[in-house]
Design an enzyme around this catalytic site. Sequence first.
Site, PDB file in Angstrom:
ATOM      1  N   TYR A 154      -5.620   3.801  -7.801  1.00 40.25           N
ATOM      2  CA  TYR A 154      -4.256   4.296  -7.573  1.00 40.25           C
ATOM      3  C   TYR A 154      -4.308   5.493  -6.640  1.00 40.25           C
ATOM      4  O   TYR A 154      -5.142   6.380  -6.820  1.00 40.25           O
ATOM      5  CB  TYR A 154      -3.605   4.719  -8.901  1.00 40.25           C
ATOM      6  N   GLU A 198      -1.125   7.085  -5.146  1.00 43.65           N
ATOM      7  CA  GLU A 198       0.240   7.442  -4.711  1.00 43.65           C
ATOM      8  C   GLU A 198       0.210   8.716  -3.884  1.00 43.65           C
ATOM      9  O   GLU A 198      -0.494   9.679  -4.234  1.00 43.65           O
ATOM     10  CB  GLU A 198       1.139   7.667  -5.931  1.00 43.65           C
ATOM     11  N   ASP A 234      10.376  -4.061  16.581  1.00 46.09           N
ATOM     12  CA  ASP A 234       9.616  -4.783  15.560  1.00 46.09           C
ATOM     13  C   ASP A 234       8.662  -5.703  16.311  1.00 46.09           C
ATOM     14  O   ASP A 234       9.047  -6.772  16.776  1.00 46.09           O
ATOM     15  CB  ASP A 234      10.600  -5.586  14.685  1.00 46.09           C
ATOM     16  N   THR A 282       3.643  -6.186  11.554  1.00 45.22           N
ATOM     17  CA  THR A 282       2.757  -6.703  10.522  1.00 45.22           C
ATOM     18  C   THR A 282       1.344  -6.556  11.071  1.00 45.22           C
ATOM     19  O   THR A 282       1.148  -6.327  12.272  1.00 45.22           O
ATOM     20  CB  THR A 282       3.024  -8.195  10.222  1.00 45.22           C
ATOM     21  N   LYS A 330      -0.659 -11.112  11.968  1.00 51.86           N
ATOM     22  CA  LYS A 330      -0.346 -12.209  12.896  1.00 51.86           C
ATOM     23  C   LYS A 330      -1.324 -12.123  14.071  1.00 51.86           C
ATOM     24  O   LYS A 330      -2.511 -12.294  13.863  1.00 51.86           O
ATOM     25  CB  LYS A 330       1.125 -12.120  13.314  1.00 51.86           C
ATOM     26  N   ARG A 376      -2.999  -9.248   5.443  1.00 50.74           N
ATOM     27  CA  ARG A 376      -1.538  -9.346   5.303  1.00 50.74           C
ATOM     28  C   ARG A 376      -0.970  -7.966   4.967  1.00 50.74           C
ATOM     29  O   ARG A 376      -1.359  -7.362   3.963  1.00 50.74           O
ATOM     30  CB  ARG A 376      -1.274 -10.329   4.161  1.00 50.74           C
TER      31      ARG A 376
END
Length: 411
Positions: free
Chosen positions: A51, A53, A197, A223, A226, A232
């Site tokens: 974790y 955060e 984008d 992203t 691609k 991903r």
Amino acid sequence: MADLVTNDSRIAAIIQKETRRQESTLNLIASENTVSRSVLAAQGSILTNKYAEGYPSRRYYGGCDFVDQAEDLAIARAKELFGAQYVNVQPHSGSQANMAVYFALLEPGDRILAMDLTHGGHLTHGAAASFSGRMFQFSHYGLSADTQTIDMDQVADLAKTFQPALIVAGASAYPRIIDFKKFADIAASVGAHLMVDMAHIAGLVAAGVHPTPVGHADVITSTTHKTLRGPRGGLILGSDTFARKINSQIFPGIQGGPLMHVIAAKAVAFHEALQPGFVQYQKQVVKNAAVLAAALMNRGYKLVSDGTDNHMVLVDLTRNGFSGKEAEERLGSADIIVNKNTVPNEKKGPFVTSGIRIGVSLVTSRGMKEDAVKTMAGYICDVLDDTSAVKKTGPLVADLCRQYPLYAGDC
Ligand code: PLP
């Protein structure tokens, strides 16, 4: 895999079957690619346990020394790759990157001008079913009727009449170069922010085979899975102006703990993209797409905008008497995987459509060059021309897949 086979044979078998499927099909989904073993190793690593955060050196958890190093490295490499001042590598996906930027720059109900979904835009560019369409007011531009390229006059006109707070440039299904400077000029003329984008073309931008939006856009989202050929996930770039606002919209705004194993895998992918071989790869992608476009047009197929400048082509089947869905199914039965796609002035629904989108990023990662792509284009046309060709074409596709294994060398 040994532990998995012993402990969960059902999931192990599914992964093995999917591996065989990926090896034995020609995957031409324009939004997919195949990552290197190094990316897989980082993503499958023990970093998934942690974790973290917050952001490096400002975490809400102890024990973050090493994941901090991974995130710092990912950020530094992305900055170098794209020449950006500010980077956030935490978005879990492209959609979340877009959501965080909208929330950082706008208030609910504000106006956004973006590309029409049926002309190539993405769901997060204002589709009614997406959070974007529910929370903001959208107006949409599309392609010009004659050239089937983005109608920049329409963008300018709509910007004037609609007075958006944000203009979005970028698409999921657009085969041509996007003129980011023109978009920036239009945004400036109406006092709107510009978000690019670049999810689809990030790899081409990184390699310099598509003009960069850096220096034109206020914020850039992407992203990483691609054309960029990473794990991903999502990515945000820009200048320092909006850094604090965007960071706090990612965490705690819309996400909790970052996926540190994915961030490490993003760092690996950025490192790979900084190597000279990546530029060669992207140049080959563009060459392969051009060869595919020419071959399809030679066989009488109509392409949106009559060609391509990037990694994909869009075939408009309106005149061919069968739908995109049917084409996807026919090709699928010969182990050629594409997706149905809407075309400009689409008359059919999104589950049927009048077109297919074909991308060559993944087959280029498998080592295919122009000759192999010509052969593959022939198979595509054979099956689209005549369903009975599937029987003959299936084994030929299998041969081609064997010649270009998924992991011949590392990608
Ligand atoms: N933006 C564009 C232009 C896309 O094409 C996509 C995905 O296809 C996204 C955003 C969303 O990415 P994700 O599927 O990671 O949410």
